[in-house]
Design an enzyme around this catalytic site. Structure first.
Site, PDB file in Angstrom:
ATOM      1  N   HIS A 185       0.854  -1.188   0.000  1.00 21.80           N
ATOM      2  CA  HIS A 185       0.000   0.000   0.000  1.00 21.80           C
ATOM      3  C   HIS A 185       0.892   1.242   0.000  1.00 21.80           C
ATOM      4  O   HIS A 185       0.798   2.093   0.888  1.00 21.80           O
ATOM      5  CB  HIS A 185      -0.943  -0.008   1.201  1.00 21.80           C
ATOM      6  CG  HIS A 185      -2.041  -1.022   1.081  1.00 21.80           C
ATOM      7  ND1 HIS A 185      -3.255  -0.747   0.482  1.00 21.80           N
ATOM      8  CD2 HIS A 185      -2.105  -2.324   1.452  1.00 21.80           C
ATOM      9  CE1 HIS A 185      -4.022  -1.829   0.506  1.00 21.80           C
ATOM     10  NE2 HIS A 185      -3.335  -2.808   1.085  1.00 21.80           N
ATOM     11  N   HIS A 206       0.985  -8.295  -1.449  1.00 22.24           N
ATOM     12  CA  HIS A 206       0.257  -8.464  -2.720  1.00 22.24           C
ATOM     13  C   HIS A 206       0.850  -7.597  -3.846  1.00 22.24           C
ATOM     14  O   HIS A 206       0.323  -6.557  -4.214  1.00 22.24           O
ATOM     15  CB  HIS A 206      -1.249  -8.268  -2.580  1.00 22.24           C
ATOM     16  CG  HIS A 206      -1.737  -7.119  -1.751  1.00 22.24           C
ATOM     17  ND1 HIS A 206      -1.347  -5.813  -1.954  1.00 22.24           N
ATOM     18  CD2 HIS A 206      -2.637  -7.082  -0.737  1.00 22.24           C
ATOM     19  CE1 HIS A 206      -1.973  -5.028  -1.108  1.00 22.24           C
ATOM     20  NE2 HIS A 206      -2.763  -5.786  -0.345  1.00 22.24           N
ATOM     21  N   ALA A 210      -2.319  -2.238  -5.064  1.00 25.69           N
ATOM     22  CA  ALA A 210      -2.216  -1.171  -4.064  1.00 25.69           C
ATOM     23  C   ALA A 210      -0.783  -0.688  -3.887  1.00 25.69           C
ATOM     24  O   ALA A 210      -0.309  -0.476  -2.771  1.00 25.69           O
ATOM     25  CB  ALA A 210      -2.812  -1.604  -2.728  1.00 25.69           C
ATOM     26  N   ASP A 238      -6.172 -15.160  -7.602  1.00 26.65           N
ATOM     27  CA  ASP A 238      -7.591 -15.512  -7.542  1.00 26.65           C
ATOM     28  C   ASP A 238      -8.325 -15.313  -8.857  1.00 26.65           C
ATOM     29  O   ASP A 238      -9.550 -15.483  -8.913  1.00 26.65           O
ATOM     30  CB  ASP A 238      -8.286 -14.702  -6.447  1.00 26.65           C
ATOM     31  CG  ASP A 238      -8.303 -13.201  -6.738  1.00 26.65           C
ATOM     32  OD1 ASP A 238      -7.511 -12.745  -7.594  1.00 26.65           O
ATOM     33  OD2 ASP A 238      -9.111 -12.478  -6.117  1.00 26.65           O
ATOM     34  N   ASP A 264      -5.788 -13.080   0.660  1.00 29.47           N
ATOM     35  CA  ASP A 264      -6.308 -11.754   1.027  1.00 29.47           C
ATOM     36  C   ASP A 264      -7.825 -11.844   1.207  1.00 29.47           C
ATOM     37  O   ASP A 264      -8.569 -10.914   0.883  1.00 29.47           O
ATOM     38  CB  ASP A 264      -5.943 -10.702  -0.023  1.00 29.47           C
ATOM     39  CG  ASP A 264      -6.109  -9.278   0.487  1.00 29.47           C
ATOM     40  OD1 ASP A 264      -6.252  -9.093   1.710  1.00 29.47           O
ATOM     41  OD2 ASP A 264      -6.131  -8.344  -0.341  1.00 29.47           O
ATOM     42  N   ILE A 298     -11.301  -3.066  -5.705  1.00 35.66           N
ATOM     43  CA  ILE A 298     -11.357  -4.433  -5.192  1.00 35.66           C
ATOM     44  C   ILE A 298     -11.098  -4.413  -3.686  1.00 35.66           C
ATOM     45  O   ILE A 298     -10.180  -3.738  -3.206  1.00 35.66           O
ATOM     46  CB  ILE A 298     -10.325  -5.326  -5.904  1.00 35.66           C
ATOM     47  CG1 ILE A 298     -10.590  -5.352  -7.410  1.00 35.66           C
ATOM     48  CG2 ILE A 298     -10.360  -6.745  -5.350  1.00 35.66           C
ATOM     49  CD1 ILE A 298      -9.517  -6.052  -8.204  1.00 35.66           C
ATOM     50  N   ALA A 299     -11.904  -5.165  -2.943  1.00 41.34           N
ATOM     51  CA  ALA A 299     -11.811  -5.173  -1.481  1.00 41.34           C
ATOM     52  C   ALA A 299     -11.472  -6.574  -0.995  1.00 41.34           C
ATOM     53  O   ALA A 299     -12.321  -7.311  -0.496  1.00 41.34           O
ATOM     54  CB  ALA A 299     -13.119  -4.687  -0.865  1.00 41.34           C
ATOM     55  N   GLY A 300     -10.222  -6.967  -1.150  1.00 41.17           N
ATOM     56  CA  GLY A 300      -9.827  -8.320  -0.782  1.00 41.17           C
ATOM     57  C   GLY A 300     -10.400  -9.320  -1.771  1.00 41.17           C
ATOM     58  O   GLY A 300     -10.828  -8.974  -2.876  1.00 41.17           O
TER      59      GLY A 300
END
Length: 374
Positions: A185, A206, A210, A238, A264, A298-300
């Site tokens: 991040h 990841h 981010a 994923d 995640d 995207i949120a996880g």
């Protein structure tokens, strides 16, 4: 003593067809290639036996976050083969974060998870992703002290942005406390990312997601993390976060001993579409993709480790070499970087954490510390 046979067993980085393991007192007592020396208690036929998965980055599942119900979230992921790993926390207020660390420290001591991952609050507002930007802040000694006391040896990894004031000193402080530091991040430059690694950071959270995008004149953190042999990089494989070609490129460039596949996962993992929460933010899941409500962010993920394992095998060639590499990226590599030396591989003396997969890479049975689950 329990003797388990299977059509294929991945033992310490090698595929044996057939193979076997014996289990006693929660540990692997013996193992080998070919038929077992005594009649097996369980023979899984043409299934594949691999080490239990280790997920070093997961926020929840079964409809809950780890912070709200660690037992329920861990049970969901265990049913999909995850026998080890961390409970990840998102950015929150100082008071909320301390309370969540206390909860997960207790869960760690009970053996529900192997430790805590703080993903935030020391992250970049430019690349906050699904974190509450109003709660992001630079690291301060008082907050670091309070979290280390609350965690009391259970915080295993911290993700931060090295460009924030005080971050480089905080990296050294956390490393001295035995904590794995991850860069994520972040809007850090290539050079600042190198400084963070020189200060002790050893993980890229990841990779690509981010963080500042790769540019040929201002390369940013991606190539600095990818090219440094000291760094392990996370990939969310994923089918949403990364293109398959990117995954293949990273594995080819870094090697499976430096790549950790992570879910995640958030609360929707194992549940399906609907409305959920990630930290203090509303998330909607549609067609298995989690996004912040009203945005494209995207949120996880809703993934589980068995899905990532199957994706890796297929992407890398679906042969024995791909099988070994998938085991490394889902088990031995994350276990190694986290210092979980009792798990990660099937070898004598290691914890009896194992997953039985059918020919379509679906989970048939899971053993954790010598006990069958379910």
């Amino acid at each position: 003593m329990t003797v388990i046979a299977a059509g294929a067993v991945v033992l310490d980085g090698q595929v044996h067809r057939p193979g076997w393991v014996s289990v006693a007192q929660g540990r692997i007592a013996d193992c080998g290639a070919g038929p077992p020396p005594t009649r097996p208690d369980t023979d899984f036929g043409d299934c594949v036996l691999v080490p239990g998965f280790v997920d070093m980055h997961s926020h929840g599942g079964a409809g809950v976050s780890y912070a709200d119900d660690p037992d329920r979230a861990a049970a969901l992921h265990a049913s999909h083969g995850t026998t080890g790993g961390l409970a990840s926390l998102v950015t929150a207020s100082p008071e909320t974060l301390l309370a969540q660390v206390h909860t997960l420290a207790a869960a760690t001591r009970r053996g529900v998870v192997d430790g805590i991952h703080l993903e935030g609050p020391w992250l970049s507002r430019l690349h906050c992703g699904a974190h509450d930007s109003g709660q992001l802040r630079a690291p301060a000694d008082a907050e670091v002290d309070a979290l280390l006391v609350a965690g009391a040896g259970t915080i295993r990894m911290v993700t931060l942005a090295p460009e924030l004031p005080g971050s480089i000193a905080t990296i050294r402080r956390l490393v001295d406390a035995g904590i794995v530091v991850a860069v994520g991040h972040t809007d850090a430059s290539y050079e600042l990312t190198q400084q963070a690694v020189d200060a002790g950071a050893r993980v890229g959270t990841h990779l690509f997601n981010a963080m500042r995008a790769l540019h040929h004149r201002e390369p940013g953190p991606v190539p600095a993390l990818l090219s440094d042999p000291r760094v392990t990089v996370e990939l969310i494989a994923d089918g949403v976060h990364l293109h398959p070609g990117v995954i293949r490129h990273v594995v080819a460039a870094a090697g499976p001993d430096r790549v950790a596949l992570v879910t995640d996962a958030m609360a929707a993992a194992g549940v399906g579409d609907g409305a959920f929460r990630l930290g203090g933010l509303d998330v909607d899941v549609a067609d298995g993709v989690a996004r912040l409500r009203g945005t494209a962010t995207i949120a996880g993920s809703t993934a589980t480790m068995d899905r990532l394992f199957a994706t890796a095998v297929r992407l890398l060639g679906a042969d024995d070499a791909a099988l070994v590499d998938a085991v490394r990226m889902t088990s031995s590599t994350p276990a190694h970087i986290l210092g979980l030396h009792r798990g990660g591989i099937l070898a004598v003396g290691r914890d009896a954490d194992l997953v039985v997969l059918d020919r379509d890479w679906r989970v048939s049975r899971v053993m954790r510390r010598g006990a069958w689950l379910g």
